[in-house]
Enzyme design. Structure first.
Site, mmCIF file in Angstrom:
data_model
loop_
_atom_site.group_PDB
_atom_site.id
_atom_site.type_symbol
_atom_site.label_atom_id
_atom_site.label_comp_id
_atom_site.label_asym_id
_atom_site.label_seq_id
_atom_site.Cartn_x
_atom_site.Cartn_y
_atom_site.Cartn_z
ATOM 1 N N LYS A 1 -7.617 -26.071 2.573
ATOM 2 C CA LYS A 1 -8.353 -24.828 2.452
ATOM 3 C C LYS A 1 -7.680 -23.885 1.468
ATOM 4 C CE LYS A 1 -9.599 -25.267 7.290
ATOM 5 N NZ LYS A 1 -9.336 -24.791 8.633
ATOM 6 N N GLY A 2 -6.417 -24.106 1.230
ATOM 7 C CA GLY A 2 -5.599 -23.156 0.486
ATOM 8 C C GLY A 2 -6.013 -22.860 -0.934
ATOM 9 N N GLU B 1 -4.769 -26.975 -6.681
ATOM 10 C CA GLU B 1 -3.972 -26.848 -5.459
ATOM 11 C C GLU B 1 -3.379 -25.449 -5.387
ATOM 12 O OE1 GLU B 1 -3.434 -27.411 -2.494
ATOM 13 O OE2 GLU B 1 -2.344 -29.292 -2.370
ATOM 14 N N ASP C 1 4.939 -28.129 -3.778
ATOM 15 C CA ASP C 1 6.231 -27.946 -3.121
ATOM 16 C C ASP C 1 6.995 -29.262 -3.182
ATOM 17 O OD1 ASP C 1 8.377 -27.210 -1.516
ATOM 18 O OD2 ASP C 1 7.163 -26.567 0.176
ATOM 19 N N LYS D 1 6.856 -24.687 -6.791
ATOM 20 C CA LYS D 1 8.138 -24.455 -6.137
ATOM 21 C C LYS D 1 9.038 -25.654 -6.438
ATOM 22 C CE LYS D 1 7.931 -23.185 -1.747
ATOM 23 N NZ LYS D 1 7.974 -23.304 -0.266
ATOM 24 N N ASP E 1 -1.358 -20.296 3.761
ATOM 25 C CA ASP E 1 -1.282 -19.832 5.142
ATOM 26 C C ASP E 1 -0.023 -20.307 5.842
ATOM 27 O OD1 ASP E 1 -2.452 -22.217 7.412
ATOM 28 O OD2 ASP E 1 -2.177 -22.650 5.290
ATOM 29 N N ARG F 1 -4.066 -16.179 4.955
ATOM 30 C CA ARG F 1 -4.811 -16.654 3.783
ATOM 31 C C ARG F 1 -5.526 -15.506 3.072
ATOM 32 N NH1 ARG F 1 -5.202 -22.227 3.686
ATOM 33 N NH2 ARG F 1 -5.247 -23.275 5.705
#
Length: 175
Positions: free
Chosen positions: A43-44, A100, A104, A132, A160, A166
């Site tokens: 969902k991000g 995206e 990470d 990151k 989130d 979010r």
């Protein structure tokens, strides 16, 4: 939102939208006239995807979504990638741009890039709001990066913690 949970603003909404405009222009120029499919990772990535695609000038642009999980309710990646919802679109011969929220560990996107490349896409590129690099567990570089962030648990603008934060219109972190 508790002030004791979320830190200060790291990246403002204005900075995010300006960077989305730059990336959208870059994608437009690089793939002018190509058939493209922008794939949002739910969902991000929804807010970032919307900002980027509004700035892509290409009449051959489609949008689709995938749901991929490697976190659960934790702040650390589990390392196990699970496709919860796959694409509805055929990607053969198309430029696929995975959008995206954050790169990470790189595990999920490395898997997704291989997975989608195996479906005869013309090219598979990665566009991330945040990178990151300190969190990397596999070798992976995004093709389009909004901002590089330190190794903290980032929230806001679609990112989130356990489905919270979010909706923040900026990027922050959990304290």
């Amino acid at each position: 939102m508790s002030k004791s949970t979320v830190g200060e603003v790291m990246i403002t909404e204005e900075q995010i939208r300006a960077r989305a405009a730059e990336i959208g222009k870059e994608i437009s120029e690089e793939f002018a006239g190509e058939e493209m499919l922008v794939v949002g990772i739910l969902k991000g990535a929804v807010l970032w995807l919307a900002d980027v695609v509004k700035n892509i000038d290409n009449e051959n642009l489609g949008i689709d979504f995938m749901v991929v999980s490697s976190y659960g309710s934790s702040t650390k990646s589990s390392g196990v990638v699970k496709i919860v919802k796959d694409l509805d679109s055929d990607i053969a011969g198309k430029i696929v741009i995975i959008v995206e929220d954050i790169v990470d560990s790189g595990i999920t996107l490395s898997y997704l890039k291989r997975y989608l490349s195996g479906r005869n896409a013309k090219a598979v590129k990665i566009c991330t709001l945040l990178d990151k690099p300190e969190g990397r567990k596999v070798e992976l570089e995004a093709d389009y990066i909004g901002f590089t962030v330190p190794d903290r648990f980032i929230v806001g603008y679609g990112l989130d913690f356990d489905q919270k934060y979010r909706q923040l219109p900026y990027i922050s972190f959990l304290k």
